[in-house]
Design an enzyme around this catalytic site. Structure first.
Site, PDB file in Angstrom:
ATOM      1  N   SER A  98       0.855  -1.184   0.000  1.00  0.00           N
ATOM      2  CA  SER A  98       0.000   0.000   0.000  1.00  0.00           C
ATOM      3  C   SER A  98       0.892   1.236   0.000  1.00  0.00           C
ATOM      4  CB  SER A  98      -0.858   0.014   1.271  1.00  0.00           C
ATOM      5  OG  SER A  98      -1.371   1.298   1.530  1.00  0.00           O
ATOM      6  N   TYR A 136      -1.881  -0.334  10.235  1.00  0.00           N
ATOM      7  CA  TYR A 136      -2.081  -0.739   8.832  1.00  0.00           C
ATOM      8  C   TYR A 136      -0.836  -0.428   8.004  1.00  0.00           C
ATOM      9  CZ  TYR A 136      -4.006  -0.893   4.116  1.00  0.00           C
ATOM     10  OH  TYR A 136      -4.215  -1.180   2.779  1.00  0.00           O
TER      11      TYR A 136
END
Ligand SMILES: NC(=O)c1ccc[n+]([C@@H]2O[C@H](COP(=O)([O-])OP(=O)(O)OC[C@H]3O[C@@H](n4cnc5c(N)ncnc54)[C@H](OP(=O)(O)O)[C@@H]3O)[C@@H](O)[C@H]2O)c1
Length: 251
Positions: free
Chosen positions: A142, A156
């Site tokens: 990501s 995350y």
């Protein structure tokens, strides 16, 4: 460039995984699709085989946090399709809260799914690829991996930075062999994950543009790719350089 005919995608029941499955099916590839929501996988498989009668689509129920099952399911897909040419480690979770605010369980679940379970998937894929001496491993990291993220992105982002480092390390390990390894770092792309984030997703790309861009990056087999490249490639350079006080206001 080799055509990767048999492609396994984890987390194929929605979002980016489903979008990639649709595009690879349209390109005539055989698919091995897994996730926990098998009703969605079965509907997708039926639709894809009807639209593209030449392809094979295998499905399986898999919770990637059940690590033994990851090895069993990957091997059984390889048996069913006669081998695997590409594995896309895509299953992931966007949960998380600021560290030290009482949400260890959610943050741990995020890290376990996005990093420890990604390790299990990489291990299972690389066992097969080392036996074949061929294959393409793709890890969906990501944009949040580029530097430490504030607020609900901290765990995350850390999990995705870990996943990116894992892929980069495997790439270094197999450098000079026929095995390829790619790290893809999506910016914001419309999916169930972004819709759950409560609207704070700047610069979000539509699901179709996002999936087109992901598939293009994966097919190029580059080591590292931001997707879509615009605006995320230049932003990666800019955001890494910003002072932390400015950075935390922007993300
Ligand atoms: N969308 C974005 O903007 C964006 C940006 C950067 C990175 N990513 C990454 O892209 C990947 C796909 O996310 P998405 O945006 O498409 O989100 P999504 O629509 O929520 O899809 C997540 C997928 O992962 C699967 N999954 C989650 N936990 C799982 C588990 N324990 N075992 C097996 N499968 C599991 C889900 O399937 P089941 O629930 O059916 O099991 C689903 O198919 C994730 O790794 C995410 O971190 C997304």
């Amino acid at each position: 460039m080799t055509t990767r005919k048999r492609i396994l995608i984890t987390g194929a029941s929605s979002g980016l995984g489903e979008g990639m499955a649709r595009r690879f099916a349209a390109a005539g590839r055989d698919l091995a699709l897994c996730a926990r929501r098998t009703d969605r996988l079965d509907t997708l498989a039926a639709e894809l085989t009807e639209r593209h009668p030449g392809i094979r689509v295998a499905t399986a129920c898999l919770d990637v946090n059940a690590h033994d099952d990851v090895f069993t399911v990957f091997r059984s897909f390889a048996d069913e399709l006669g081998g695997l040419d590409r594995v896309i480690v895509n299953a992931g979770l966007g949960k998380g809260q600021p560290i030290g605010t009482g949400y260890f369980a959610a943050n741990r679940q995020t890290v376990e799914t996005n990093l420890v379970a990604a390790l299990a998937q990489c291990e299972a894929a690389m066992e097969l690829f080392r036996e074949q001496n061929a294959g393409h491993l793709v890890v969906v990291s990501s944009f949040s991996a580029i530097r430490g993220m504030p607020r609900n992105m901290t765990a995350y982002g850390a999990s995705k930075a870990g996943a990116a480092a894992l892929a980069d390390g495997i790439r270094a390990d197999v450098h000079g062999t026929p095995i390829r390894v790619s790290t893809v770092l999506p910016g914001f792309i419309e999916s169930e994950m972004t819709s759950r984030s409560g609207g704070r997703t700047p610069l979000v790309a539509g699901a179709d543009r996002g999936a087109d861009s992901l598939v293009k990056a994966i097919e190029s087999e580059r080591g590292t790719a931001y997707v879509p490249p615009w605006p995320w490639t230049p932003l990666s350079v800019l955001l890494k350089a910003l002072p932390v006080g400015v950075f935390r206001k922007l993300v």
